[in-house]
Design an enzyme around this catalytic site. Structure first.
Site, mmCIF file in Angstrom:
data_model
loop_
_atom_site.group_PDB
_atom_site.id
_atom_site.type_symbol
_atom_site.label_atom_id
_atom_site.label_comp_id
_atom_site.label_asym_id
_atom_site.label_seq_id
_atom_site.Cartn_x
_atom_site.Cartn_y
_atom_site.Cartn_z
ATOM 1 N N LYS A 1 30.402 21.739 46.096
ATOM 2 C CA LYS A 1 30.486 22.625 45.153
ATOM 3 C C LYS A 1 31.454 23.395 44.868
ATOM 4 C CE LYS A 1 27.548 27.006 44.563
ATOM 5 N NZ LYS A 1 27.509 26.723 43.095
ATOM 6 N N LYS B 1 25.839 13.245 33.678
ATOM 7 C CA LYS B 1 26.433 12.299 34.647
ATOM 8 C C LYS B 1 26.418 13.261 36.098
ATOM 9 C CE LYS B 1 28.373 8.687 32.131
ATOM 10 N NZ LYS B 1 29.391 8.433 31.436
ATOM 11 N N GLY B 2 26.294 14.587 36.146
ATOM 12 C CA GLY B 2 26.471 15.184 37.326
ATOM 13 C C GLY B 2 25.184 15.352 38.194
ATOM 14 N N HIS C 1 25.613 25.806 50.875
ATOM 15 C CA HIS C 1 25.381 24.477 50.084
ATOM 16 C C HIS C 1 26.335 23.349 50.451
ATOM 17 C CE1 HIS C 1 24.175 27.807 47.043
ATOM 18 N NE2 HIS C 1 23.934 26.815 46.377
ATOM 19 N N HIS C 2 26.092 22.486 49.612
ATOM 20 C CA HIS C 2 26.855 21.018 50.206
ATOM 21 C C HIS C 2 28.440 21.204 49.755
ATOM 22 C CE1 HIS C 2 27.357 20.579 45.577
ATOM 23 N NE2 HIS C 2 26.198 21.170 45.541
HETATM 24 N N1 LIG Z 1 21.245 27.254 37.866
HETATM 25 C C1 LIG Z 1 20.781 26.458 38.523
HETATM 26 O O1 LIG Z 1 19.585 26.186 39.200
HETATM 27 C C2 LIG Z 1 21.494 25.504 39.214
HETATM 28 C C3 LIG Z 1 23.028 25.396 38.703
HETATM 29 N N2 LIG Z 1 23.957 24.432 39.041
HETATM 30 C C4 LIG Z 1 25.092 24.600 38.489
HETATM 31 O O2 LIG Z 1 25.499 23.453 37.577
HETATM 32 C C5 LIG Z 1 26.807 23.169 37.770
HETATM 33 C C6 LIG Z 1 26.791 21.828 37.727
HETATM 34 O O3 LIG Z 1 26.554 21.462 39.256
HETATM 35 P P1 LIG Z 1 26.403 20.219 39.847
HETATM 36 O O4 LIG Z 1 25.761 19.056 38.830
HETATM 37 O O5 LIG Z 1 26.379 20.016 41.250
HETATM 38 O O6 LIG Z 1 28.185 19.531 39.545
HETATM 39 P P2 LIG Z 1 28.721 18.025 39.171
HETATM 40 O O7 LIG Z 1 30.204 18.241 39.406
HETATM 41 O O8 LIG Z 1 27.962 16.996 39.842
HETATM 42 O O9 LIG Z 1 28.570 17.891 37.779
HETATM 43 C C7 LIG Z 1 29.240 18.520 36.620
HETATM 44 C C8 LIG Z 1 29.066 17.164 35.521
HETATM 45 O O10 LIG Z 1 29.536 18.106 34.231
HETATM 46 C C9 LIG Z 1 30.411 17.170 33.656
HETATM 47 N N3 LIG Z 1 31.284 17.957 32.734
HETATM 48 C C10 LIG Z 1 32.553 18.823 33.079
HETATM 49 N N4 LIG Z 1 33.179 19.039 31.997
HETATM 50 C C11 LIG Z 1 32.243 18.787 30.828
HETATM 51 C C12 LIG Z 1 32.226 18.841 29.494
HETATM 52 N N5 LIG Z 1 32.991 19.948 28.993
HETATM 53 N N6 LIG Z 1 31.254 18.466 28.795
HETATM 54 C C13 LIG Z 1 30.376 17.624 29.472
HETATM 55 N N7 LIG Z 1 30.248 17.298 30.626
HETATM 56 C C14 LIG Z 1 31.244 18.024 31.535
HETATM 57 C C15 LIG Z 1 31.385 16.412 34.890
HETATM 58 O O11 LIG Z 1 32.097 15.199 34.481
HETATM 59 P P3 LIG Z 1 32.983 14.722 35.121
HETATM 60 O O12 LIG Z 1 32.814 14.588 36.869
HETATM 61 O O13 LIG Z 1 33.757 13.600 34.767
HETATM 62 O O14 LIG Z 1 34.315 15.802 34.993
HETATM 63 C C16 LIG Z 1 30.158 16.294 35.902
HETATM 64 O O15 LIG Z 1 29.633 15.171 35.644
HETATM 65 C C17 LIG Z 1 27.333 24.198 38.603
HETATM 66 O O16 LIG Z 1 27.995 25.119 38.156
HETATM 67 C C18 LIG Z 1 26.590 24.529 39.556
HETATM 68 O O17 LIG Z 1 26.698 25.697 40.316
HETATM 69 C C19 LIG Z 1 23.544 23.515 40.198
HETATM 70 C C20 LIG Z 1 22.197 23.310 40.505
HETATM 71 C C21 LIG Z 1 21.148 24.223 40.195
HETATM 72 O O1 LIG Z 2 26.012 24.096 42.645
HETATM 73 C C1 LIG Z 2 24.858 24.101 43.165
HETATM 74 O O2 LIG Z 2 24.350 23.092 43.789
HETATM 75 C C2 LIG Z 2 23.991 25.138 42.877
HETATM 76 N N1 LIG Z 2 24.349 26.041 42.189
HETATM 77 C C3 LIG Z 2 23.713 27.221 41.541
HETATM 78 C C4 LIG Z 2 24.430 28.615 42.307
HETATM 79 O O3 LIG Z 2 25.658 28.540 42.297
HETATM 80 O O4 LIG Z 2 23.734 29.401 42.601
HETATM 81 C C5 LIG Z 2 22.440 27.228 41.997
HETATM 82 C C6 LIG Z 2 21.785 26.576 43.332
HETATM 83 O O5 LIG Z 2 22.351 27.444 44.240
HETATM 84 C C7 LIG Z 2 22.787 25.197 43.251
#
Ligand SMILES: NC(=O)C1=CN([C@@H]2O[C@H](COP(=O)(O)OP(=O)(O)OC[C@H]3O[C@@H](n4cnc5c(N)ncnc54)[C@H](OP(=O)(O)O)[C@@H]3O)[C@@H](O)[C@H]2O)C=CC1
Ligand SMILES: O=C(O)C1=N[C@H](C(=O)O)C[C@H](O)C1
EC number: 1.17.1.8
Length: 250
Positions: free
Chosen positions: A139, A12-13, A135-136
């Site tokens: 984060k 849902k993230g 970033h936004h």
């Molecule tokens: N490598 C890449 O290219 C990218 C990496 N990222 C990384 O991905 C991660 C997520 O980012 P983002 O989507 O922005 O964050 P969000 O906070 O939008 O999403 C994280 C989601 O994970 C859920 N969650 C938390 N704990 C658990 C669990 N134990 N099991 C299942 N779901 C869980 C949260 O639910 P709840 O809110 O209900 O706790 C939430 O919906 C970050 O570390 C970010 O830096 C992001 C973009 C690109």
């Molecule tokens: O949290 C994000 O949005 C992102 N996280 C990753 C990071 O920490 O490098 C990848 C990207 O920058 C988006």
């Protein structure tokens, strides 16, 4: 040919919800589970997941991967927060499950992977190099995983080339004014409403500068990398760190 059975954790993230749509749209994949916080990990086993795409939080990722590796479920991990200690722990789990593969990708977008590569190549040719990530404001971690990895690659390239420490005459500074120090490379984190994920690598030499900039404008930028990771990780046992290894960029 049978479809790859894929689960998304963090469904849902911001990025997880986009990954759910991407897996559903991929003809060679079947989305068998979409878990949020509070959902039971046993669902992955019942659903017969082969690959778990892990996009949660630094606080949740280790518990999720422990479970997946113990159950022989491959991992494609975008979640940040990777330290040497965490990597060593994960390698220990993988040693107990030698057929399981985990890809950790600090960034899944091709432009960001190339930014890291270009920065690594350029770094030894310049006296100064600093990383600025933007970033936004929702984060939770700073600096970003991408910026940390970029700085580590720059530092390693400079060390290998025998580069001297960067010039910096700063004597007095407010805490944080020169950013975080990652292997001698200053890393600065900006959080700004309206942004998504952006990075600049600033390089400076005598009478010239070079700026390498990447912008992710939408979470769709990460999807081809995630799908590539899912397809490749099933035949890549052990730990793969960085999508570049699946892009033959190394
Ligand atoms: N490598 C890449 O290219 C990218 C990496 N990222 C990384 O991905 C991660 C997520 O980012 P983002 O989507 O922005 O964050 P969000 O906070 O939008 O999403 C994280 C989601 O994970 C859920 N969650 C938390 N704990 C658990 C669990 N134990 N099991 C299942 N779901 C869980 C949260 O639910 P709840 O809110 O209900 O706790 C939430 O919906 C970050 O570390 C970010 O830096 C992001 C973009 C690109
Ligand atoms: O949290 C994000 O949005 C992102 N996280 C990753 C990071 O920490 O490098 C990848 C990207 O920058 C988006």
């Amino acid at each position: 040919m049978s479809k790859l059975r894929v689960a998304v954790l963090g469904a849902k993230g911001r990025i997880g919800s986009e990954a759910v749509r991407a897996v559903e749209a991929a003809e060679d994949m079947e989305l068998v589970a979409a878990l949020g916080s509070g959902d039971k990990l046993e669902t992955l086993v019942v659903a017969g997941a082969q690959v778990a795409v892990e996009l949660t939080t630094p606080a949740s990722v280790m518990g999720n991967l422990d479970f997946c590796v113990r159950h022989g479920i491959h991992g494609v991990v975008g979640t940040t927060g990777w330290t040497e200690d965490r990597l060593a722990q994960l390698k220990g789990w993988l040693a107990q499950s030698p057929e399981t593969g985990v890809l950790i990708a600090p960034n899944f977008s091709i432009g960001a992977v190339l930014t890291m590569k270009f920065a690594e190549v350029a770094a030894p040719y310049f006296e100064s190099v600093e990383v600025v990530e933007l970033h936004h404001p929702n984060k939770v971690d700073a600096p970003s995983g991408t910026a940390t990895r970029t700085a580590q690659l720059i530092a390693a390239a400079r060390e290998k080339a025998g580069s001297v420490p960067q010039p910096d005459a700063t004597v007095t500074a407010l805490d944080g004014a020169r950013g975080a120090d990652v292997g001698g490379v200053p890393v600065h984190a900006v959080r700004l409403r309206g942004l998504l994920a952006h990075q600049e690598v600033l390089l400076g030499g005598e009478g010239e500068t070079l700026t390498i900039r990447h912008d992710s404008l939408h979470h769709s930028s990460f999807m081809p990398g995630i799908l590539l990771g899912v397809r490749r990780v099933v035949t890549a046992p052990g730990l793969t760190f960085g999508l570049e290894h699946f892009l033959d960029l190394k």
